[in-house]
Design a protein around this motif. Sequence first.
Motif, PDB file in Angstrom:
ATOM      1  N   SER A   1       0.821  -1.213   0.000  1.00  0.00           N
ATOM      2  CA  SER A   1       0.000   0.000   0.000  1.00  0.00           C
ATOM      3  C   SER A   1       0.854   1.261   0.000  1.00  0.00           C
ATOM      4  O   SER A   1       1.593   1.520   0.946  1.00  0.00           O
ATOM      5  CB  SER A   1      -0.904   0.018   1.228  1.00  0.00           C
ATOM      6  N   PRO A   2       0.727   2.087  -1.048  1.00  0.00           N
ATOM      7  CA  PRO A   2       1.469   3.349  -1.050  1.00  0.00           C
ATOM      8  C   PRO A   2       0.981   4.294   0.042  1.00  0.00           C
ATOM      9  O   PRO A   2       1.741   5.108   0.555  1.00  0.00           O
ATOM     10  CB  PRO A   2       1.208   3.933  -2.444  1.00  0.00           C
ATOM     11  N   ARG A   3      -0.279   4.156   0.442  1.00  0.00           N
ATOM     12  CA  ARG A   3      -0.806   5.023   1.500  1.00  0.00           C
ATOM     13  C   ARG A   3      -0.166   4.692   2.843  1.00  0.00           C
ATOM     14  O   ARG A   3       0.193   5.587   3.617  1.00  0.00           O
ATOM     15  CB  ARG A   3      -2.333   4.883   1.566  1.00  0.00           C
ATOM     16  N   ARG A   4      -0.002   3.410   3.140  1.00  0.00           N
ATOM     17  CA  ARG A   4       0.651   3.027   4.404  1.00  0.00           C
ATOM     18  C   ARG A   4       2.111   3.483   4.405  1.00  0.00           C
ATOM     19  O   ARG A   4       2.614   3.974   5.417  1.00  0.00           O
ATOM     20  CB  ARG A   4       0.556   1.517   4.614  1.00  0.00           C
ATOM     21  N   LEU A   5       2.773   3.333   3.284  1.00  0.00           N
ATOM     22  CA  LEU A   5       4.165   3.780   3.180  1.00  0.00           C
ATOM     23  C   LEU A   5       4.252   5.288   3.396  1.00  0.00           C
ATOM     24  O   LEU A   5       5.113   5.766   4.155  1.00  0.00           O
ATOM     25  CB  LEU A   5       4.738   3.394   1.819  1.00  0.00           C
ATOM     26  N   ASP A   6       3.363   6.055   2.775  1.00  0.00           N
ATOM     27  CA  ASP A   6       3.363   7.514   2.945  1.00  0.00           C
ATOM     28  C   ASP A   6       3.148   7.904   4.395  1.00  0.00           C
ATOM     29  O   ASP A   6       3.799   8.821   4.907  1.00  0.00           O
ATOM     30  CB  ASP A   6       2.278   8.166   2.074  1.00  0.00           C
ATOM     31  N   LEU A   7       2.209   7.220   5.071  1.00  0.00           N
ATOM     32  CA  LEU A   7       1.936   7.543   6.474  1.00  0.00           C
ATOM     33  C   LEU A   7       3.159   7.273   7.343  1.00  0.00           C
ATOM     34  O   LEU A   7       3.495   8.077   8.229  1.00  0.00           O
ATOM     35  CB  LEU A   7       0.735   6.752   6.983  1.00  0.00           C
TER      36      LEU A   7
ATOM     37  N   ARG B   1       6.268   7.312   6.393  1.00  0.00           N
ATOM     38  CA  ARG B   1       7.262   8.357   6.082  1.00  0.00           C
ATOM     39  C   ARG B   1       6.910   9.667   6.778  1.00  0.00           C
ATOM     40  O   ARG B   1       7.788  10.360   7.286  1.00  0.00           O
ATOM     41  CB  ARG B   1       7.334   8.558   4.571  1.00  0.00           C
ATOM     42  N   GLN B   2       5.606   9.995   6.809  1.00  0.00           N
ATOM     43  CA  GLN B   2       5.175  11.218   7.502  1.00  0.00           C
ATOM     44  C   GLN B   2       5.505  11.146   8.987  1.00  0.00           C
ATOM     45  O   GLN B   2       5.718  12.174   9.627  1.00  0.00           O
ATOM     46  CB  GLN B   2       3.667  11.432   7.327  1.00  0.00           C
TER      47      GLN B   2
ATOM     48  N   GLU C   1      11.399   5.298   7.463  1.00  0.00           N
ATOM     49  CA  GLU C   1      11.578   4.869   6.068  1.00  0.00           C
ATOM     50  C   GLU C   1      11.727   3.341   6.077  1.00  0.00           C
ATOM     51  O   GLU C   1      12.822   2.801   6.186  1.00  0.00           O
ATOM     52  CB  GLU C   1      12.816   5.517   5.461  1.00  0.00           C
TER      53      GLU C   1
ATOM     54  N   GLN D   1      -8.237  10.358   1.497  1.00  0.00           N
ATOM     55  CA  GLN D   1      -7.155  11.292   1.254  1.00  0.00           C
ATOM     56  C   GLN D   1      -7.070  11.703  -0.217  1.00  0.00           C
ATOM     57  O   GLN D   1      -6.215  12.482  -0.589  1.00  0.00           O
ATOM     58  CB  GLN D   1      -5.818  10.684   1.702  1.00  0.00           C
TER      59      GLN D   1
ATOM     60  N   THR E   1      -5.933   8.758  10.349  1.00  0.00           N
ATOM     61  CA  THR E   1      -4.937   7.904   9.675  1.00  0.00           C
ATOM     62  C   THR E   1      -5.433   6.471   9.546  1.00  0.00           C
ATOM     63  O   THR E   1      -5.032   5.753   8.628  1.00  0.00           O
ATOM     64  CB  THR E   1      -3.562   7.940  10.383  1.00  0.00           C
TER      65      THR E   1
END
Length: 196
Positions: free
Chosen positions: A14-20, A22-23, A27, A160, A175
């Motif tokens: 999931s790119p959304r989980r990765l983005d969260l 990172r936020q 990493e 989002q 989130t």
Amino acid sequence: MLRPPAPLVLASASPRRLDLLRQAGVEPAVEPADVDETSPPGATPESLAVGLARTKAQEVAAGHAGEDLVVLGADTVVVVDGRILGKPTDADDAARMLSALSGRTHHVVTGVALVDARTGRTVDGLARTDVRMRHLDAEEVAAYVATGEPLDKAGAYGIQGLAAVFVEGIEGDYTNVVGLPLPLVDVLLRQLDGPA
């Protein structure tokens, strides 16, 4: 800011989980788990989400047994009228899901599991957020489905993304609705790093 006790591996594509993550200052390595996400008969949304999160994390951790790292697994489901809505199978299924959510409050349930690959210790938990969606007409649903955005998301929408305009309010963790409840992840990381 999240502070994992060891390097973190995200058992999800999931790119959304990765983005969260990172936020939140992390990493992670990304290593999606390959598990059957079919809902077993009689599963509750809560048992399904936590069970799948645990299975995903443990599967990836098994490939790193003895290594000093933490694997994070998560699974999100949308629930309306006691029915579990996972990811839509196609555009028609997405439209059906959105029509079922239109003008109603539904629940987003995410299970999270962390596995210490060195010791095999596992901790898990659950987050639930109530989401109120405004009434959607058939044209809006068709236009949104045509964008392709809902096709890889539980409940066929992304709060989002373009569907932000559909949501009238939420009660709980934002989130979590995106796909990874960061406050719960923080709590579980602290548990994993504490005494067994």
